[in-house]
Design a protein around this motif. Structure first.
Motif, mmCIF file in Angstrom:
data_model
loop_
_atom_site.group_PDB
_atom_site.id
_atom_site.type_symbol
_atom_site.label_atom_id
_atom_site.label_comp_id
_atom_site.label_asym_id
_atom_site.label_seq_id
_atom_site.Cartn_x
_atom_site.Cartn_y
_atom_site.Cartn_z
ATOM 1 N N ALA A 64 -29.625 -12.804 -18.041
ATOM 2 C CA ALA A 64 -29.278 -12.419 -18.747
ATOM 3 C C ALA A 64 -27.870 -11.533 -19.007
ATOM 4 C CB ALA A 64 -28.423 -13.479 -19.989
ATOM 5 N N GLY A 65 -28.995 -11.083 -18.153
ATOM 6 C CA GLY A 65 -27.746 -9.207 -18.530
ATOM 7 C C GLY A 65 -27.893 -8.308 -19.603
ATOM 8 N N VAL A 66 -29.315 -8.834 -19.736
ATOM 9 C CA VAL A 66 -29.428 -7.701 -21.549
ATOM 10 C C VAL A 66 -30.030 -6.646 -20.906
ATOM 11 C CG1 VAL A 66 -29.864 -7.728 -23.888
ATOM 12 C CG2 VAL A 66 -28.619 -9.741 -22.766
ATOM 13 N N GLY A 124 -22.987 -8.055 -16.389
ATOM 14 C CA GLY A 124 -22.950 -9.194 -15.894
ATOM 15 C C GLY A 124 -23.540 -9.948 -16.927
ATOM 16 N N PHE A 125 -23.205 -9.316 -18.287
ATOM 17 C CA PHE A 125 -23.606 -10.673 -19.386
ATOM 18 C C PHE A 125 -23.198 -11.594 -19.292
ATOM 19 C CE2 PHE A 125 -23.423 -11.765 -23.514
ATOM 20 C CZ PHE A 125 -24.251 -11.704 -23.939
ATOM 21 N N ASP A 126 -24.559 -12.583 -19.483
ATOM 22 C CA ASP A 126 -23.597 -13.314 -19.956
ATOM 23 C C ASP A 126 -24.125 -14.453 -20.515
ATOM 24 O OD1 ASP A 126 -22.672 -16.842 -18.900
ATOM 25 O OD2 ASP A 126 -24.266 -16.281 -17.298
ATOM 26 N N ALA A 127 -23.413 -14.411 -21.677
ATOM 27 C CA ALA A 127 -24.574 -15.027 -23.118
ATOM 28 C C ALA A 127 -25.086 -17.218 -22.861
ATOM 29 C CB ALA A 127 -23.548 -15.250 -24.253
ATOM 30 N N SER A 128 -24.260 -17.871 -22.086
ATOM 31 C CA SER A 128 -24.159 -19.000 -22.011
ATOM 32 C C SER A 128 -25.626 -18.836 -21.064
ATOM 33 C CB SER A 128 -23.647 -19.136 -20.880
ATOM 34 O OG SER A 128 -24.057 -18.723 -19.729
ATOM 35 N N LYS A 129 -26.353 -18.329 -20.605
ATOM 36 C CA LYS A 129 -27.927 -18.001 -19.852
ATOM 37 C C LYS A 129 -29.365 -17.858 -21.593
ATOM 38 C CE LYS A 129 -26.728 -16.364 -15.504
ATOM 39 N NZ LYS A 129 -26.942 -15.535 -14.265
ATOM 40 N N LEU A 130 -28.344 -17.685 -22.512
ATOM 41 C CA LEU A 130 -29.556 -17.326 -23.709
ATOM 42 C C LEU A 130 -29.741 -18.364 -25.043
ATOM 43 C CD1 LEU A 130 -28.131 -13.602 -24.929
ATOM 44 C CD2 LEU A 130 -29.893 -14.110 -23.694
ATOM 45 N N GLU A 131 -28.451 -19.080 -24.273
ATOM 46 C CA GLU A 131 -28.129 -20.127 -24.903
ATOM 47 C C GLU A 131 -29.933 -21.196 -25.403
ATOM 48 O OE1 GLU A 131 -25.276 -22.969 -23.807
ATOM 49 O OE2 GLU A 131 -23.833 -21.337 -24.206
ATOM 50 N N ALA A 185 -15.600 -7.738 -26.419
ATOM 51 C CA ALA A 185 -17.564 -6.901 -26.566
ATOM 52 C C ALA A 185 -17.694 -7.265 -28.377
ATOM 53 C CB ALA A 185 -16.971 -5.104 -26.454
ATOM 54 N N ARG A 186 -16.783 -7.825 -28.791
ATOM 55 C CA ARG A 186 -17.430 -8.141 -30.536
ATOM 56 C C ARG A 186 -18.574 -10.072 -30.051
ATOM 57 N NH1 ARG A 186 -11.875 -7.650 -31.439
ATOM 58 N NH2 ARG A 186 -11.443 -5.192 -32.128
ATOM 59 N N GLY A 187 -18.043 -10.570 -29.017
ATOM 60 C CA GLY A 187 -18.563 -11.999 -29.078
ATOM 61 C C GLY A 187 -19.935 -11.586 -28.631
ATOM 62 N N ALA A 188 -21.012 -10.374 -28.472
ATOM 63 C CA ALA A 188 -22.476 -10.379 -28.345
ATOM 64 C C ALA A 188 -22.849 -9.510 -29.486
ATOM 65 C CB ALA A 188 -21.820 -8.729 -27.770
ATOM 66 N N ASP A 189 -23.075 -10.579 -30.166
ATOM 67 C CA ASP A 189 -23.776 -9.965 -31.439
ATOM 68 C C ASP A 189 -25.150 -10.353 -31.102
ATOM 69 O OD1 ASP A 189 -25.717 -9.734 -33.406
ATOM 70 O OD2 ASP A 189 -24.275 -11.124 -35.190
ATOM 71 N N LEU A 190 -26.671 -9.698 -30.690
ATOM 72 C CA LEU A 190 -27.777 -10.485 -30.709
ATOM 73 C C LEU A 190 -28.432 -10.186 -31.178
ATOM 74 C CD1 LEU A 190 -27.817 -8.742 -26.688
ATOM 75 C CD2 LEU A 190 -27.197 -10.978 -27.219
ATOM 76 N N SER A 191 -28.212 -10.198 -32.607
ATOM 77 C CA SER A 191 -29.366 -9.912 -34.159
ATOM 78 C C SER A 191 -30.282 -10.707 -33.834
ATOM 79 C CB SER A 191 -28.437 -9.673 -35.411
ATOM 80 O OG SER A 191 -27.122 -10.501 -35.394
ATOM 81 N N GLY A 192 -29.785 -12.076 -33.319
ATOM 82 C CA GLY A 192 -30.232 -13.230 -33.836
ATOM 83 C C GLY A 192 -32.101 -12.975 -32.789
ATOM 84 N N LEU A 232 -39.387 -14.013 -22.596
ATOM 85 C CA LEU A 232 -38.387 -13.344 -23.438
ATOM 86 C C LEU A 232 -37.402 -12.406 -22.857
ATOM 87 C CD1 LEU A 232 -39.114 -13.894 -27.082
ATOM 88 C CD2 LEU A 232 -37.708 -15.406 -26.030
ATOM 89 N N LYS A 233 -38.268 -11.254 -22.456
ATOM 90 C CA LYS A 233 -38.228 -9.658 -21.923
ATOM 91 C C LYS A 233 -37.491 -10.216 -20.950
ATOM 92 C CE LYS A 233 -40.024 -6.069 -21.694
ATOM 93 N NZ LYS A 233 -41.171 -5.356 -21.635
#
Length: 454
Positions: A426-428, A444-451, A388-395, A419-420
């Motif tokens: 991306a599962g956010v 289903g969160f997928d960080a790669s979809k936010l890049e 769960a630590r790789g999910a810093d969404l502050s940016g 954006l929403k």
């Protein structure tokens, strides 16, 4: 002191737990036969009795609780796996034990105080069999030693069956060396290509049931507090354990309380390779499902009820744990575990009720108590939170907040909507209020979809 109540299979009712010796609380749980990866059904009793172990340690003190879980490392399934693979039996069992310990650790389970292997206790098994023969509860026939089931008058009491009903409704091995079809094997001869040990009855190996009786006797004594396992072990394994142990040591209770967890299904169906819904713990871990999520799903259903593993439940568990980890980040647990959590677990391991209490604490913002209660269940432990630590969404929160500020001025919300939509894809989970913007990883969160958004 907190009162523990457990549903005792032996008596068919919930009873107040009273240990034989409060300074030496003892529990034995049947472990795996080590020839392959543990499937998720194998993991359920590990998690169930890990919670009970934690509760006992909390109430009686870590130094006053002994938990034993065995490894069956001599078995015909292991022999067959060695024959088909061409590998040595010892190589297979060592590898499988290592797999098992790694996978159960990934689920947040504490290792028991002792994890005996059957092959380490052959002399104790032989000694118990000799005693049963001398007291005429067992007999030798054609290199085999068998237990006389009908000589033990309470046989069937644990599983609630009569011997005659068992014969009528079950497949029993009929062999010329048996006095009665229900008699079960304590010792059997080994061929040269099979594992074997010397004994008064020739070179051979133990039957399945005698190993747990001998190991529990050696490590916990002739009478101990709790014996556990899946309800598929109630008959014949546990029934046979009771018979041979109580006949070898008639002055003993053997186990005072018996606990059995119900079985596991997958998406509403019995787990089966033929149905394509058979998963090992490692399969799920390799699919990216964190061990903590698996544990949460298990604990969401009472151990005495069938548990249904579903992708939906796993997704919901992941989203909940992400929220709880974010809210408790940087805080220390309260010194006292919330009474509602302890009370729920002490009431026959009502882990589902304990999770309901965790939700209440989370909604009330009681983060220190939330963390303390979760840790009692083996959740939110720091060493199992890397997922769960790789999910810093502050940016991304700053990005959305800036877009919303511009939209409020221009009255054009198209960028905010874009954006929403990207975040949801991306599962956010997107939370927007007067106080600000909050983004939470969900199922289903997928960080790669936010890049592409930065």
């Amino acid at each position: 002191m907190t009162t523990i109540k457990l549903h005792n299979t032996r008596t068919r009712r919930k009873e107040v737990f009273e240990p034989i010796d409060a300074n030496n609380v003892r529990m034995y749980v049947c472990g795996p036969t080590v020839y392959d990866r543990a499937h998720i059904g194998n993991a359920r009793p590990v998690v169930v009795f890990d919670v009970l172990y934690r509760l006992l340690r909390h109430i009686y003190g870590v130094e006053h609780v002994t938990y034993v879980r065995n490894f069956t490392d001599v078995d015909d399934k292991i022999n067959a796996r060695a024959a088909e693979s061409g590998r040595q039996i010892g190589e297979i069992t060592e590898e499988t034990i290592r797999w098992y310990l790694d996978d159960m650790s990934a689920l947040g389970s504490i290792e028991p105080n002792a994890m005996p292997r059957a092959t380490q206790y052959i002399p104790q098994m032989v000694a118990m069999i000799e005693k049963l023969i001398s007291d005429e509860f067992a007999y030798e026939g054609n290199g085999h030693v068998l237990f006389r089931v009908r000589k033990y008058s309470d046989y069937g009491a644990l599983s609630g069956r009569s011997v005659d009903d068992m014969i009528a409704g079950a497949r029993v091995e009929v062999a010329p060396y048996k006095e009665d079809p229900m008699d079960f094997v304590l010792w059997k001869p080994s061929r040269d290509d099979q594992p074997g040990w010397g004994s008064p009855w020739g070179r051979g190996r133990p039957g399945w049931h005698i190993e747990c009786s001998a190991m529990s006797l050696e490590l916990l004594g002739s009478s101990f507090d709790i014996h556990g396992g899946g309800n598929d072990l109630m008959f014949p394994h546990h029934e046979n354990e009771v018979a041979q142990s109580c006949c070898a040591y008639p002055e003993s209770e053997f186990a005072r309380y018996w606990l059995h967890n119900e079985m596991l299904q997958v998406e509403g169906k019995k787990m089966s390779k033929s149905l394509g819904n058979f998963f090992t713990v490692r399969d799920l871990l390799d699919q990216g499902i964190p061990g903590e999520v698996i544990r949460f799903v298990f604990l969401s259903t009472h151990y005495g009820k069938p548990m249904d593993w579903t992708a939906k439940k796993a997704g919901e568990a992941e989203a909940t744990l992400r929220k709880w980890r974010k809210s408790t980040d940087g805080c220390a647990p309260s010194a006292i575990i919330p009474t509602g959590i302890v009370a729920a677990i002490a009431d026959d391991l009502n882990t589902a009720g304990a999770i309901t209490e965790l939700h209440r604490l989370a909604n009330a913002g009681n983060t220190e108590e939330l963390l303390a209660g979760a840790l009692m269940l083996g959740l939110l432990e720091d060493n199992h939170g890397e997922w769960a630590r790789g999910a810093d969404l502050s940016g991304f929160e700053a990005l959305l907040a800036d877009a919303r500020a511009h939209a409020m001025k221009s009255k054009n919300f198209s960028e905010v909507d874009r954006l929403k939509a990207a975040f949801v894809e991306a599962g956010v989970e997107v939370r927007m209020s007067k106080s600000g913007v909050e983004l939470l990883p969900a199922a289903g969160f997928d960080a790669s979809k936010l890049e592409s958004l930065l």
